[in-house]
Scaffold this motif. Sequence first.
Motif, PDB file in Angstrom:
ATOM      1  N   ASP A   1     -50.497  44.639 -71.906  1.00 17.93           N
ATOM      2  CA  ASP A   1     -50.405  45.409 -70.671  1.00 17.93           C
ATOM      3  C   ASP A   1     -49.041  46.104 -70.552  1.00 17.93           C
ATOM      4  O   ASP A   1     -48.068  45.703 -71.197  1.00 17.93           O
ATOM      5  CB  ASP A   1     -50.625  44.483 -69.472  1.00 17.93           C
ATOM      6  CG  ASP A   1     -51.955  43.741 -69.571  1.00 17.93           C
ATOM      7  OD1 ASP A   1     -52.903  44.342 -70.088  1.00 17.93           O
ATOM      8  OD2 ASP A   1     -52.023  42.565 -69.144  1.00 17.93           O
TER       9      ASP A   1
ATOM     10  N   HIS B   1     -44.825  42.675 -67.930  1.00 15.31           N
ATOM     11  CA  HIS B   1     -45.627  43.542 -68.800  1.00 15.31           C
ATOM     12  C   HIS B   1     -44.772  44.541 -69.589  1.00 15.31           C
ATOM     13  O   HIS B   1     -45.329  45.332 -70.342  1.00 15.31           O
ATOM     14  CB  HIS B   1     -46.657  44.323 -67.977  1.00 15.31           C
ATOM     15  CG  HIS B   1     -47.810  43.496 -67.506  1.00 15.31           C
ATOM     16  ND1 HIS B   1     -48.841  44.013 -66.758  1.00 15.31           N
ATOM     17  CD2 HIS B   1     -48.110  42.188 -67.687  1.00 15.31           C
ATOM     18  CE1 HIS B   1     -49.720  43.060 -66.484  1.00 15.31           C
ATOM     19  NE2 HIS B   1     -49.292  41.938 -67.028  1.00 15.31           N
TER      20      HIS B   1
ATOM     21  N   GLU C   1     -43.843  40.727 -63.471  1.00 18.48           N
ATOM     22  CA  GLU C   1     -44.788  39.884 -64.209  1.00 18.48           C
ATOM     23  C   GLU C   1     -44.328  39.832 -65.669  1.00 18.48           C
ATOM     24  O   GLU C   1     -44.514  38.827 -66.337  1.00 18.48           O
ATOM     25  CB  GLU C   1     -46.225  40.419 -64.140  1.00 18.48           C
ATOM     26  CG  GLU C   1     -47.142  39.657 -65.071  1.00 18.48           C
ATOM     27  CD  GLU C   1     -48.563  39.516 -64.587  1.00 18.48           C
ATOM     28  OE1 GLU C   1     -48.795  39.542 -63.373  1.00 18.48           O
ATOM     29  OE2 GLU C   1     -49.438  39.344 -65.447  1.00 18.48           O
TER      30      GLU C   1
ATOM     31  N   HIS D   1     -49.798  38.366 -74.058  1.00 21.99           N
ATOM     32  CA  HIS D   1     -49.372  38.409 -72.656  1.00 21.99           C
ATOM     33  C   HIS D   1     -48.153  37.511 -72.469  1.00 21.99           C
ATOM     34  O   HIS D   1     -48.080  36.430 -73.039  1.00 21.99           O
ATOM     35  CB  HIS D   1     -50.501  37.956 -71.724  1.00 21.99           C
ATOM     36  CG  HIS D   1     -50.245  38.304 -70.290  1.00 21.99           C
ATOM     37  ND1 HIS D   1     -49.397  37.585 -69.486  1.00 21.99           N
ATOM     38  CD2 HIS D   1     -50.704  39.317 -69.531  1.00 21.99           C
ATOM     39  CE1 HIS D   1     -49.357  38.130 -68.279  1.00 21.99           C
ATOM     40  NE2 HIS D   1     -50.140  39.199 -68.281  1.00 21.99           N
TER      41      HIS D   1
ATOM     42  N   GLU E   1     -53.269  47.057 -65.678  1.00 25.62           N
ATOM     43  CA  GLU E   1     -53.871  45.717 -65.688  1.00 25.62           C
ATOM     44  C   GLU E   1     -53.787  45.060 -64.322  1.00 25.62           C
ATOM     45  O   GLU E   1     -54.666  44.296 -63.935  1.00 25.62           O
ATOM     46  CB  GLU E   1     -53.198  44.814 -66.738  1.00 25.62           C
ATOM     47  CG  GLU E   1     -53.931  43.495 -66.974  1.00 25.62           C
ATOM     48  CD  GLU E   1     -53.677  42.426 -65.911  1.00 25.62           C
ATOM     49  OE1 GLU E   1     -54.578  41.619 -65.652  1.00 25.62           O
ATOM     50  OE2 GLU E   1     -52.572  42.418 -65.331  1.00 25.62           O
ATOM     51  N   GLU E   2     -52.720  45.351 -63.587  1.00 27.86           N
ATOM     52  CA  GLU E   2     -52.585  44.737 -62.259  1.00 27.86           C
ATOM     53  C   GLU E   2     -53.695  45.212 -61.321  1.00 27.86           C
ATOM     54  O   GLU E   2     -53.921  44.617 -60.274  1.00 27.86           O
ATOM     55  CB  GLU E   2     -51.200  45.016 -61.662  1.00 27.86           C
ATOM     56  CG  GLU E   2     -50.030  44.461 -62.489  1.00 27.86           C
ATOM     57  CD  GLU E   2     -50.069  42.948 -62.668  1.00 27.86           C
ATOM     58  OE1 GLU E   2     -50.863  42.288 -61.986  1.00 27.86           O
ATOM     59  OE2 GLU E   2     -49.302  42.432 -63.499  1.00 27.86           O
TER      60      GLU E   2
HETATM   61 ZN    ZN Z   1     -50.459  40.326 -66.659  1.00 31.50          ZN
END
Ligand code: ZN
Length: 539
Positions: A120, A150, A148, A210, A185-186
């Motif tokens: 992502d 990414h 996160e 990930h 992706e979020e």
């Molecule tokens: Zn993620």
Amino acid sequence: MNRSALVALLMAVAVVAVPLAQKPPAPKSAPKPSAAASKLDALKQEAIAEVESRRQFSQQMVDQIFSYAELGFQEIETNRYLIDILKKNGFAVEEGIAGIPTSFMATWGSGKPVIALGSDIDCIPQASQKPGVAWHDPIIEGAPGHGEGHNSGQAVNITAAIAVKKIMERDHLPGTIRIWPGTAEELVGTKAYYIRAGLFKDVDVALFTHVADQLDVSWGAREGTGLVSVQYSFLGETAHAAGSPWRGRSALDAVELMDVGWNFRREHLRLSQRSHSVIIDGGDQPNVVPRTASVWYYFRETDYPHIKELWATGDTMAKAAAMMAGVELQPTKLLGSAWPQHFNKVVAETTWANIQKVGLPTWSNEDQQLAKAVQKELKNPAADGLRTKLRESLQGPVTENTGGGSDDIGDVSWNVPTVTLRYPSNIPNLPGHNWANAISMATPIAHKGVTAGAKVQAMTILDLVTRPELVEQAWTYFRDVQTKDTKYEPLLRPQDQPAIWLNKGTMDKYRPEMKKYYYDPSRYKTYLEQLGIKYPTVK
Ligand SMILES: [Zn+2]
């Protein structure tokens, strides 16, 4: 050279090499590693060295994408940057795939197996944060940020791919490497569309990666959910809210009634569900009865039938709310969707063996100091820092799924054998989707985690390229076990299209200011250096 010719050559080399090595003969009971296996081990050692020599290359990618901090569907700089790197490294790139401007499919090599490496690239609203600083300290107040992590996954895949490509070219190993982004992706906004566009039709294995706080992989059903992301919009009529309110019909009333109804219903839903909403249009100003209003729901459940059931309940609630408010429910918009994830046993076992060979990074005192300070700031009872031990064994299917997050890699995982490699670039026990999760993401913690992940990924690609039986076994598991009783059915309806307009307004608002902080690797070794941050900055 074809594969059998290669194997013959390797065996010939091994026969010559054995007397020179003067190893004592192996006891009869222990199987002697075959010539092919020891050649593969040698290639893996080489790949590790290639990844190791590209630490700076990986670090620059991690820092660059961290500084771009783009929300889903608006990954314009990130997309351009990655495409440029891939083209420079000999990949052919198809841009704007599946009708998504910030998605691409990069390809190098030829023949089987076709291995698709994904990760992502988008970030989190309001997660702007100075890296390496152990408390909430945004680079730009209110701006998006990599809360996160990414920003790091593409560096894992691209570094691994370039390392393996060098070996494959020299040894004339057949195989095709694809690299693709988990755009938006979020919003779980793209991977189901990739499947619908047939982008994985000829793929043999998908290796996803990930960010995590551990070097890890698992197989089978994973804890968590799939989901649909649905926008409900209502249309009423304006009127003077004081002068003639009886003339108006409030679309906002329908939104509020739907939310109230849903929150009563919540008590009678399965324990594994998760559902949450935000009001994205609540009207214009109080003295005008709201003509339009919209609410955006995520409906999460642990399997396809229950996701559909939850979605149908939401639709009923919206229709009933519209009737109560005397307004019209507009055609609903599906903004995203994801199947629950299921990972391939054979590919997971192969990856796990490589994880054990690579092991966790060696953390410095500074890394641990930062991690513990962040954990303390977030009021974690045990501020015990970064992980120093791998799991004891490979994780199998979750036995009791109590729900949790989603990732649209689920859709890919039900179409081709897939695993997600998790690599340790983040700090354990943080809230997720939060500024705190951005703190490590442009520091040596993230950089070391990415290098460890890239080593594993490179080794696994070599396994798949040199051992065709693994790909066959992976498909046997996929066909005979995973999809024996459960077949993939898209959550997307025929009329649904990627929600590429999302986040445009937010990025337009913040991007001009954010540009001033884009990482410039020609002037600074690291992003920390560019920002003038002492590592670590702790209380
Ligand atoms: Zn993620």
